[in-house]
Design a protein around this motif. Sequence first.
Motif, PDB file in Angstrom:
ATOM      1  N   THR A   6       0.837  -1.204   0.000  1.00  0.00           N
ATOM      2  CA  THR A   6       0.000   0.000   0.000  1.00  0.00           C
ATOM      3  C   THR A   6       0.871   1.252   0.000  1.00  0.00           C
ATOM      4  OG1 THR A   6      -1.765  -1.164   1.174  1.00  0.00           O
ATOM      5  CG2 THR A   6      -1.805   1.243   1.253  1.00  0.00           C
ATOM      6  N   GLY A   7       1.919   1.262   0.806  1.00  0.00           N
ATOM      7  CA  GLY A   7       2.824   2.406   0.852  1.00  0.00           C
ATOM      8  C   GLY A   7       3.494   2.661  -0.480  1.00  0.00           C
ATOM      9  N   ARG A   8       3.897   1.579  -1.123  1.00  0.00           N
ATOM     10  CA  ARG A   8       4.528   1.727  -2.442  1.00  0.00           C
ATOM     11  C   ARG A   8       3.525   2.270  -3.461  1.00  0.00           C
ATOM     12  NH1 ARG A   8       8.743  -3.342  -3.401  1.00  0.00           N
ATOM     13  NH2 ARG A   8      10.204  -2.696  -1.768  1.00  0.00           N
ATOM     14  N   ALA A   9       2.318   1.735  -3.454  1.00  0.00           N
ATOM     15  CA  ALA A   9       1.291   2.182  -4.409  1.00  0.00           C
ATOM     16  C   ALA A   9       0.946   3.651  -4.193  1.00  0.00           C
ATOM     17  CB  ALA A   9       0.037   1.315  -4.283  1.00  0.00           C
ATOM     18  N   LEU A  31       7.220   1.873 -13.780  1.00  0.00           N
ATOM     19  CA  LEU A  31       7.466   2.848 -12.714  1.00  0.00           C
ATOM     20  C   LEU A  31       7.380   2.184 -11.352  1.00  0.00           C
ATOM     21  CD1 LEU A  31       5.368   5.787 -14.181  1.00  0.00           C
ATOM     22  CD2 LEU A  31       7.852   5.511 -14.246  1.00  0.00           C
ATOM     23  N   ALA A  32       6.426   1.278 -11.169  1.00  0.00           N
ATOM     24  CA  ALA A  32       6.290   0.558  -9.902  1.00  0.00           C
ATOM     25  C   ALA A  32       7.527  -0.291  -9.632  1.00  0.00           C
ATOM     26  CB  ALA A  32       5.035  -0.305  -9.908  1.00  0.00           C
ATOM     27  N   ALA A  33       8.083  -0.893 -10.655  1.00  0.00           N
ATOM     28  CA  ALA A  33       9.297  -1.694 -10.496  1.00  0.00           C
ATOM     29  C   ALA A  33      10.480  -0.816 -10.087  1.00  0.00           C
ATOM     30  CB  ALA A  33       9.604  -2.449 -11.786  1.00  0.00           C
ATOM     31  N   ALA A  34      10.562   0.384 -10.653  1.00  0.00           N
ATOM     32  CA  ALA A  34      11.633   1.309 -10.282  1.00  0.00           C
ATOM     33  C   ALA A  34      11.490   1.739  -8.829  1.00  0.00           C
ATOM     34  CB  ALA A  34      11.613   2.524 -11.205  1.00  0.00           C
TER      35      ALA A  34
END
Length: 87
Positions: A6-9, A31-34
Amino acid sequence: MALDATGRARTLAQWMREMDDPCTGLAKPDLAAALAAIDDWIDANQASFNTALPQPFRGTATTAMKMRLFAYVLWRRAGRLRAQEDG
């Protein structure tokens, strides 16, 4: 401590809203992977970062203080932190 899913999202969503230069040609999963790689790198290099800090700051400052100072340096380097002294 690493961000949870959740924090990453939420971090990615906020970053995407605030970007001055959108990353054209990159899909959201890219972008999520980065973001995940950066978060993982921070965890993997935490001990090295702490060791690089001079005493007495290293032994006196809390983890939160160290992370905040790190963030301030990054924000300044990115041109996003203005100080009162900048005028």
